[in-house]
Design an enzyme around this catalytic site. Sequence first.
Site, mmCIF file in Angstrom:
data_model
loop_
_atom_site.group_PDB
_atom_site.id
_atom_site.type_symbol
_atom_site.label_atom_id
_atom_site.label_comp_id
_atom_site.label_asym_id
_atom_site.label_seq_id
_atom_site.Cartn_x
_atom_site.Cartn_y
_atom_site.Cartn_z
ATOM 1 C CG ASP A 245 -1.910 1.089 1.010
ATOM 2 O OD1 ASP A 245 -2.861 0.943 0.747
ATOM 3 O OD2 ASP A 245 -1.449 2.201 1.624
ATOM 4 C CB ILE A 246 1.239 4.269 -2.486
ATOM 5 C CG1 ILE A 246 1.598 3.091 -3.485
ATOM 6 C CG2 ILE A 246 1.907 5.459 -2.474
ATOM 7 C CD1 ILE A 246 1.179 3.924 -4.957
ATOM 8 C CD GLU A 288 -4.475 3.855 -1.651
ATOM 9 O OE1 GLU A 288 -4.478 4.192 -0.562
ATOM 10 O OE2 GLU A 288 -5.190 3.852 -2.666
#
Length: 371
Positions: A245-246, A288
């Site tokens: 996950d960004i 994301e």
Amino acid sequence: MYAANSKWDKTTRTLMKLNVTFIILVFLSALAACAIRLREHSAGASAPAFLLRFAVLPAISGFLLYLVGQALLRLHGANIRLLQYVPVFLCLLLCFNVSLWYSDNSFCTAVFLFPLFLTVIFSDKRMSRLVTLCAVILLALSDLLPLLFDADDATTVTVSYIFRFVISLCIYVSAYMTACVIIESIASRDKKIEENIDMRNKLAEELKYDHLTGLYSLGTFEKLMIDFTVEAEANHAPLSMAIIDIDNFKKVNDNYGHAQGNVVLVALSELLQGHCSGREAVARYGGEEFVIFFPNTDIAVAFTKLDEMRKAFAALSFDFLPEGNHITFSAGLAAYPGSKCSNAFFFELADKAMYEAKSSGKNRICVQRVS
């Protein structure tokens, strides 16, 4: 006997059996007619001659034609065109055989329609034209040959013959046109089916990948998860899965716009794909979040690979960011525990590890193990 791999093999066999059935039915009909004749005429002196003329000889000549057809198929059964044409033209010759022995114009006209409509099975207009032409010629011969031996009023017979032939010709032309309409309808339907199949295959291929990143889509991820876990259980092989996950991605979208957010997503996708090797697979889970499968890889090796990806991404520079600012990701890593857990539980392990990485400072990898 015929071409084993030909798609027409089964159809050819069925039509050849149909021709045999036709011969047998004609023979049985002649026997029934002979029985009726014996009942109506007490003097049965002509019964053997009648039986020979209308039952035995037609059956013998019919079976001889059938054997010729079988011989052609045995010798040239690999020829697809021959597989289509032999049973149809055998039927045509059997109809001619019947028309020679039973000189009834109405019956002969009707019986010659049968091979014409068989051509519809193959959706072949050329075959339909050829069969129609041959049917007209053979019908003319079957009517003309008896006239050559008829010494009675030749003019009347000839006029009657021409009239019957013209009527039969009109019937055949109408039947041919009907067959062509049916063939065109079948061809149109088949074309639509092929177009629908192509469209469905194209759509399935598009759904297989994420439109923005080119990675596997969510639907493909679910299938991959099933395939990889089944394989791991069957082979007792290790399987590791990472969820990425960004970090602070919402701020990127809010501060720099979704277009720049897409630039980040594409950059991470390319980096992950570039670092994966062999059968390792990357999918975009949504937004994301990304998922990586490491088949036949224990969790220690997977951690090393994933950490290399994390460091490489943190080192990337983006034009829209102030100098010295970087974007990072957090990841959770889990090893497949085996048959004692479901795929949902396996995913939950990696997901919990990812949230642990988020809550403990971001830009790191956490590993979740089964307690």
